[in-house]
Design a protein around this motif. Structure first.
Motif, PDB file in Angstrom:
ATOM      1  N   GLN A  38     -11.418  20.436  41.428  1.00 17.95           N
ATOM      2  CA  GLN A  38     -12.575  20.730  40.279  1.00 17.95           C
ATOM      3  C   GLN A  38     -13.268  19.480  39.963  1.00 17.95           C
ATOM      4  O   GLN A  38     -14.514  19.339  40.104  1.00 17.95           O
ATOM      5  CB  GLN A  38     -11.910  21.119  39.061  1.00 17.95           C
ATOM      6  CG  GLN A  38     -12.659  21.337  37.896  1.00 17.95           C
ATOM      7  CD  GLN A  38     -13.697  22.287  37.990  1.00 17.95           C
ATOM      8  OE1 GLN A  38     -13.198  23.592  38.335  1.00 17.95           O
ATOM      9  NE2 GLN A  38     -15.040  22.150  37.630  1.00 17.95           N
ATOM     10  N   ALA A  39     -12.413  18.224  40.233  1.00 17.17           N
ATOM     11  CA  ALA A  39     -12.917  16.944  39.918  1.00 17.17           C
ATOM     12  C   ALA A  39     -13.868  16.647  41.089  1.00 17.17           C
ATOM     13  O   ALA A  39     -15.176  16.144  40.908  1.00 17.17           O
ATOM     14  CB  ALA A  39     -11.821  15.845  39.990  1.00 17.17           C
ATOM     15  N   MET A  40     -13.726  16.903  42.322  1.00 16.14           N
ATOM     16  CA  MET A  40     -14.674  16.806  43.529  1.00 16.14           C
ATOM     17  C   MET A  40     -15.882  17.535  43.398  1.00 16.14           C
ATOM     18  O   MET A  40     -16.740  17.091  43.797  1.00 16.14           O
ATOM     19  CB  MET A  40     -13.843  17.113  45.071  1.00 16.14           C
ATOM     20  CG  MET A  40     -12.624  15.968  45.229  1.00 16.14           C
ATOM     21  SD  MET A  40     -11.656  16.646  46.464  1.00 16.14           S
ATOM     22  CE  MET A  40     -12.831  16.312  47.677  1.00 16.14           C
ATOM     23  N   PHE A  41     -15.697  18.831  42.800  1.00  8.68           N
ATOM     24  CA  PHE A  41     -16.693  19.770  42.803  1.00  8.68           C
ATOM     25  C   PHE A  41     -17.764  19.075  41.627  1.00  8.68           C
ATOM     26  O   PHE A  41     -18.809  19.267  41.862  1.00  8.68           O
ATOM     27  CB  PHE A  41     -16.318  21.144  42.460  1.00  8.68           C
ATOM     28  CG  PHE A  41     -17.265  22.062  42.024  1.00  8.68           C
ATOM     29  CD1 PHE A  41     -17.998  22.738  43.174  1.00  8.68           C
ATOM     30  CD2 PHE A  41     -17.799  22.428  40.809  1.00  8.68           C
ATOM     31  CE1 PHE A  41     -19.022  23.810  42.889  1.00  8.68           C
ATOM     32  CE2 PHE A  41     -18.975  23.228  40.753  1.00  8.68           C
ATOM     33  CZ  PHE A  41     -19.433  23.811  41.747  1.00  8.68           C
ATOM     34  N   ASP A  42     -17.289  18.800  40.686  1.00 11.88           N
ATOM     35  CA  ASP A  42     -18.006  18.138  39.417  1.00 11.88           C
ATOM     36  C   ASP A  42     -18.770  16.991  40.158  1.00 11.88           C
ATOM     37  O   ASP A  42     -20.195  16.644  39.682  1.00 11.88           O
ATOM     38  CB  ASP A  42     -17.296  17.768  38.397  1.00 11.88           C
ATOM     39  CG  ASP A  42     -16.609  19.007  37.267  1.00 11.88           C
ATOM     40  OD1 ASP A  42     -17.327  20.129  37.949  1.00 11.88           O
ATOM     41  OD2 ASP A  42     -15.668  19.055  36.929  1.00 11.88           O
ATOM     42  N   MET A  43     -18.288  16.160  40.874  1.00 10.13           N
ATOM     43  CA  MET A  43     -18.977  15.098  41.236  1.00 10.13           C
ATOM     44  C   MET A  43     -20.050  15.236  42.269  1.00 10.13           C
ATOM     45  O   MET A  43     -20.976  14.681  42.335  1.00 10.13           O
ATOM     46  CB  MET A  43     -17.844  14.121  41.992  1.00 10.13           C
ATOM     47  CG  MET A  43     -18.402  12.814  42.556  1.00 10.13           C
ATOM     48  SD  MET A  43     -19.134  11.751  41.322  1.00 10.13           S
ATOM     49  CE  MET A  43     -17.517  11.178  40.659  1.00 10.13           C
ATOM     50  N   ALA A  44     -19.760  16.370  43.306  1.00 11.98           N
ATOM     51  CA  ALA A  44     -20.785  16.787  44.166  1.00 11.98           C
ATOM     52  C   ALA A  44     -22.161  17.341  43.373  1.00 11.98           C
ATOM     53  O   ALA A  44     -23.276  17.171  43.630  1.00 11.98           O
ATOM     54  CB  ALA A  44     -20.239  18.025  45.264  1.00 11.98           C
ATOM     55  N   VAL A  45     -21.719  17.916  41.954  1.00 15.12           N
ATOM     56  CA  VAL A  45     -22.901  18.787  41.320  1.00 15.12           C
ATOM     57  C   VAL A  45     -23.688  17.437  40.862  1.00 15.12           C
ATOM     58  O   VAL A  45     -24.969  17.459  40.693  1.00 15.12           O
ATOM     59  CB  VAL A  45     -22.256  19.668  40.369  1.00 15.12           C
ATOM     60  CG1 VAL A  45     -23.499  19.958  39.546  1.00 15.12           C
ATOM     61  CG2 VAL A  45     -21.585  20.604  40.990  1.00 15.12           C
ATOM     62  N   ARG A  46     -22.907  16.424  40.207  1.00 17.86           N
ATOM     63  CA  ARG A  46     -23.637  15.361  39.521  1.00 17.86           C
ATOM     64  C   ARG A  46     -24.494  14.643  40.464  1.00 17.86           C
ATOM     65  O   ARG A  46     -25.497  14.101  40.168  1.00 17.86           O
ATOM     66  CB  ARG A  46     -22.515  14.369  39.083  1.00 17.86           C
ATOM     67  CG  ARG A  46     -21.940  15.243  37.802  1.00 17.86           C
ATOM     68  CD  ARG A  46     -20.996  14.198  36.964  1.00 17.86           C
ATOM     69  NE  ARG A  46     -20.088  14.976  36.047  1.00 17.86           N
ATOM     70  CZ  ARG A  46     -18.933  14.356  35.280  1.00 17.86           C
ATOM     71  NH1 ARG A  46     -18.981  13.062  35.623  1.00 17.86           N
ATOM     72  NH2 ARG A  46     -18.618  14.915  34.367  1.00 17.86           N
ATOM     73  N   LEU A  47     -24.160  14.326  41.809  1.00 11.67           N
ATOM     74  CA  LEU A  47     -24.689  13.518  42.386  1.00 11.67           C
ATOM     75  C   LEU A  47     -25.943  14.337  43.436  1.00 11.67           C
ATOM     76  O   LEU A  47     -26.441  13.857  43.958  1.00 11.67           O
ATOM     77  CB  LEU A  47     -23.779  12.930  43.660  1.00 11.67           C
ATOM     78  CG  LEU A  47     -22.671  11.959  43.098  1.00 11.67           C
ATOM     79  CD1 LEU A  47     -21.873  11.291  44.288  1.00 11.67           C
ATOM     80  CD2 LEU A  47     -23.450  11.008  42.300  1.00 11.67           C
ATOM     81  N   GLY A  48     -25.872  15.767  43.206  1.00 13.13           N
ATOM     82  CA  GLY A  48     -27.041  16.594  43.596  1.00 13.13           C
ATOM     83  C   GLY A  48     -26.790  17.049  44.878  1.00 13.13           C
ATOM     84  O   GLY A  48     -27.687  17.672  45.636  1.00 13.13           O
ATOM     85  N   TYR A  49     -25.550  16.901  45.463  1.00 16.61           N
ATOM     86  CA  TYR A  49     -25.231  17.619  46.955  1.00 16.61           C
ATOM     87  C   TYR A  49     -24.961  19.051  46.559  1.00 16.61           C
ATOM     88  O   TYR A  49     -25.117  19.817  47.709  1.00 16.61           O
ATOM     89  CB  TYR A  49     -24.058  16.895  47.463  1.00 16.61           C
ATOM     90  CG  TYR A  49     -24.261  15.402  47.908  1.00 16.61           C
ATOM     91  CD1 TYR A  49     -24.961  15.340  49.015  1.00 16.61           C
ATOM     92  CD2 TYR A  49     -24.041  14.336  47.046  1.00 16.61           C
ATOM     93  CE1 TYR A  49     -25.244  13.891  49.442  1.00 16.61           C
ATOM     94  CE2 TYR A  49     -24.343  13.119  47.366  1.00 16.61           C
ATOM     95  CZ  TYR A  49     -25.058  12.801  48.711  1.00 16.61           C
ATOM     96  OH  TYR A  49     -25.170  11.526  48.988  1.00 16.61           O
ATOM     97  N   VAL A  50     -24.618  19.484  45.616  1.00 17.29           N
ATOM     98  CA  VAL A  50     -24.075  21.024  45.511  1.00 17.29           C
ATOM     99  C   VAL A  50     -24.906  21.391  44.340  1.00 17.29           C
ATOM    100  O   VAL A  50     -24.727  20.609  43.123  1.00 17.29           O
ATOM    101  CB  VAL A  50     -22.464  21.245  45.170  1.00 17.29           C
ATOM    102  CG1 VAL A  50     -22.392  22.721  44.656  1.00 17.29           C
ATOM    103  CG2 VAL A  50     -21.767  20.617  46.486  1.00 17.29           C
TER     104      VAL A  50
END
Length: 221
Positions: A38-50
């Motif tokens: 979940q933490a890795m998914f949230d980081m990807a969303v915040r950085l615009g990759y997902v």
């Protein structure tokens, strides 16, 4: 909870951070792997990759994680601190971007001198006259250099009159806003001016008073 299919991978996680996730998993009832995904998914969303709204992109945990009880904040390990990290909610393009400096106003010019007449110098302040008490028979002269000047038989008075007819504190001279006044203090034999017994009166230059049988003259210099 719905676990997304995945294949095992090896990543290096510091013991300190792993302990934090184990505590979070114990408090929330989720698996440690689910919290890390979940933490890795949230980081990807915040950085615009997902994009969380695009098709095929789904958070690894569909259920909301219940809020864990508050615990003392554990500082991040040194390996996760540094200038290369991104703050929450910022993209890579925003890193290093600085706000433009605020425009500065030039200082206002000093006002030109007025062509009016030059200021007149302040006139010197006139000194106020000082009161003197002169005894007619004794010839003694006392300067009233304080705001409260006591006349009487007591040795503590400012002007001492050695007479049993005079009260211990017979009369008082006060200075009020540069002017002098004489006031009887309820003496037995009184304070007299031009044949009349006074309670309080303003003193003028040349006035003469009687305290019992003693005559005094007031002079302003």
């Amino acid at each position: 909870m719905v676990r997304q299919p995945s294949k095992p991978r090896q990543i290096a996680i510091s013991d300190r951070l792993w302990n934090v996730y184990e505590v979070m998993a114990s408090d929330s009832g989720f698996e440690t792997d689910d919290l890390i995904n979940q933490a890795m998914f949230d980081m990807a969303v915040r950085l615009g990759y997902v994009s969380p709204v695009s098709q095929g992109a789904q958070a690894p945990i569909e259920e909301k994680i219940p809020q864990a009880p508050q615990r003392p904040t554990i500082p991040a390990p040194e390996s996760y601190a540094g200038e290369g990290r991104f703050a929450a909610g910022r993209t890579k393009e925003a890193v290093g971007r600085k706000a433009p400096p605020a425009p500065t106003r030039p200082p206002a010019p000093a006002p030109a001198p007025s062509p009016s007449r030059p200021a007149m110098a302040a006139a010197p302040r006139a000194e106020r006259a000082v009161l003197y008490v002169i005894g007619e028979e004794s010839g003694t002269e006392k300067k009233v250099d304080k705001d409260i000047f006591i006349i009487g038989r007591s040795s503590k008075c400012d002007l001492v009159i050695n007479s049993v007819k005079v009260s211990r504190e017979h009369a008082i001279i006060t200075r009020e806003r540069g002017e002098y006044f004489i006031e009887d203090l309820g003496s037995a034999n009184g304070t007299w001016y031009k044949g009349e017994k006074i309670e309080k009166m303003k003193i003028k230059d040349g006035d003469e008073i009687f305290i019992c049988d003693e005559k005094f003259k007031f002079v302003l210099r």
